[in-house]
Design a protein around this motif. Structure first.
Motif, PDB file in Angstrom:
ATOM      1  N   ALA A  70       0.825  -1.210   0.000  1.00 56.22           N
ATOM      2  CA  ALA A  70       0.000   0.000   0.000  1.00 56.22           C
ATOM      3  C   ALA A  70       0.857   1.256   0.000  1.00 56.22           C
ATOM      4  O   ALA A  70       0.504   2.264  -0.627  1.00 56.22           O
ATOM      5  N   THR A  71       1.997   1.198   0.680  1.00 54.13           N
ATOM      6  CA  THR A  71       2.895   2.355   0.735  1.00 54.13           C
ATOM      7  C   THR A  71       3.413   2.719  -0.646  1.00 54.13           C
ATOM      8  O   THR A  71       3.509   3.903  -1.004  1.00 54.13           O
TER       9      THR A  71
ATOM     10  N   LEU B  38      -7.439   1.243   5.146  1.00 54.23           N
ATOM     11  CA  LEU B  38      -6.015   1.162   5.481  1.00 54.23           C
ATOM     12  C   LEU B  38      -5.810   1.272   6.990  1.00 54.23           C
ATOM     13  O   LEU B  38      -5.000   0.543   7.575  1.00 54.23           O
ATOM     14  N   ALA B  39      -6.552   2.164   7.632  1.00 53.94           N
ATOM     15  CA  ALA B  39      -6.454   2.311   9.087  1.00 53.94           C
ATOM     16  C   ALA B  39      -6.885   1.032   9.800  1.00 53.94           C
ATOM     17  O   ALA B  39      -6.279   0.620  10.798  1.00 53.94           O
TER      18      ALA B  39
ATOM     19  N   ALA C 268      -4.596  -1.227  12.301  1.00 53.59           N
ATOM     20  CA  ALA C 268      -5.040  -1.558  13.662  1.00 53.59           C
ATOM     21  C   ALA C 268      -5.049  -3.066  13.886  1.00 53.59           C
ATOM     22  O   ALA C 268      -4.634  -3.551  14.953  1.00 53.59           O
ATOM     23  N   THR C 269      -5.510  -3.820  12.901  1.00 56.78           N
ATOM     24  CA  THR C 269      -5.537  -5.282  13.029  1.00 56.78           C
ATOM     25  C   THR C 269      -4.136  -5.844  13.136  1.00 56.78           C
ATOM     26  O   THR C 269      -3.867  -6.751  13.938  1.00 56.78           O
ATOM     27  N   THR C 270      -3.212  -5.319  12.331  1.00 56.92           N
ATOM     28  CA  THR C 270      -1.828  -5.785  12.368  1.00 56.92           C
ATOM     29  C   THR C 270      -1.177  -5.458  13.709  1.00 56.92           C
ATOM     30  O   THR C 270      -0.461  -6.286  14.288  1.00 56.92           O
ATOM     31  N   LEU C 271      -1.432  -4.258  14.210  1.00 56.18           N
ATOM     32  CA  LEU C 271      -0.871  -3.871  15.513  1.00 56.18           C
ATOM     33  C   LEU C 271      -1.425  -4.735  16.637  1.00 56.18           C
ATOM     34  O   LEU C 271      -0.735  -5.002  17.629  1.00 56.18           O
TER      35      LEU C 271
ATOM     36  N   VAL D 132      -5.558   7.963  10.300  1.00 58.00           N
ATOM     37  CA  VAL D 132      -7.000   7.872  10.524  1.00 58.00           C
ATOM     38  C   VAL D 132      -7.651   9.131   9.972  1.00 58.00           C
ATOM     39  O   VAL D 132      -7.310  10.243  10.401  1.00 58.00           O
ATOM     40  N   PRO D 133      -8.570   9.005   9.034  1.00 59.09           N
ATOM     41  CA  PRO D 133      -9.157  10.195   8.406  1.00 59.09           C
ATOM     42  C   PRO D 133      -9.823  11.160   9.379  1.00 59.09           C
ATOM     43  O   PRO D 133      -9.850  12.367   9.133  1.00 59.09           O
TER      44      PRO D 133
END
Length: 233
Positions: A77-78, A93-94, A98-101, A194-195
């Motif tokens: 994505a980057t 993407l946020a 969050a899920t990965t963290l 985070v938008p």
């Protein structure tokens, strides 16, 4: 272990393809680069798992590898963000970040419950965290500024410093401040993506996280240097 690493590589490539498809249309060259960059953290996973041989990969290790899988998708994505094909601030993407963290809160308890906790597992988790934070710092830099890259580079700068300063190679005792600061870096970088978070507020959060990280590393460097000077020759 070989099977696990092959599965991880396949999963990262698949994650890269899915990210490209979700962000389509993108140029073929950029899409190919994104898919290949999804493998960026695979060498880290392979090198840190090597000390497990000839034993099996533990359940806690498998959870840690999920962090590498998520980091691979975020690396893809980057590339798309840098290429202007994907917005850095989006809810999907946020949510992925969050899920990965969240996997960071799972592997430790699993290791303790299964009796597999130890220095090897700790090293696997630490390097997975560092790789993920590096990817997140690149993403955050597109929002708050290139200075956010310092968060991701800090760990690798410390490793480079150990090449010339033997004192820094000594093990560090557990420190709650270091643990909290390290764990907060990912959350701080997430805030920039985070938008709903205003960019000035996100920049302030990331700047505070960077300042605390500098303090944490500085304390450890001073502690290690003093320990070497006071050690008997």
């Amino acid at each position: 272990m070989g099977t696990v690493l092959v599965v991880l590589a396949g999963g990262q490539l698949l994650a890269g393809v899915l990210v490209v498809l979700l962000a389509s249309p993108a140029s073929r060259l950029l899409a190919l680069a994104a898919v290949l960059v999804a493998l960026a953290t695979w060498p880290v996973a392979a090198s840190t798992l090597r000390p497990r041989a000839p034993g099996a990969v533990t359940a806690a290790d498998a959870l840690t590898l999920l962090r590498h899988l998520g980091a691979g998708a975020l690396a893809a994505a980057t590339v798309l963000v840098l290429g202007g094909e994907l917005a850095a601030r989006s809810w999907p993407l946020a949510a992925l970040i969050a899920t990965t963290l969240a996997t960071d809160a799972m592997d430790g308890p699993v290791a303790r419950r299964t009796g597999s906790a130890g220095p090897i597992g700790a090293r696997i988790g630490m390097e997975a965290d560092a790789a993920l934070v590096m990817v997140l710092s690149v993403l955050a830099a597109t929002v708050v500024g290139p200075w956010a890259l310092a968060i991701g580079l800090m760990r690798y700068a410390f490793v480079a410093a150990t090449r010339v300063r033997p004192a820094l190679r000594e093990p560090l005792s557990f420190n709650q401040f270091r643990r909290l600061v390290g764990g907060g870096q990912g959350v701080a970088l997430l805030s920039a993506l985070v938008p709903a978070v205003p960019v000035p507020a996100a920049a302030a959060v990331v700047a505070l996280a960077l300042a605390l990280l500098v303090v944490s590393f500085g304390r450890d460097v001073i502690r290690l240097e003093r320990a070497q000077r006071s050690a008997p020759r």
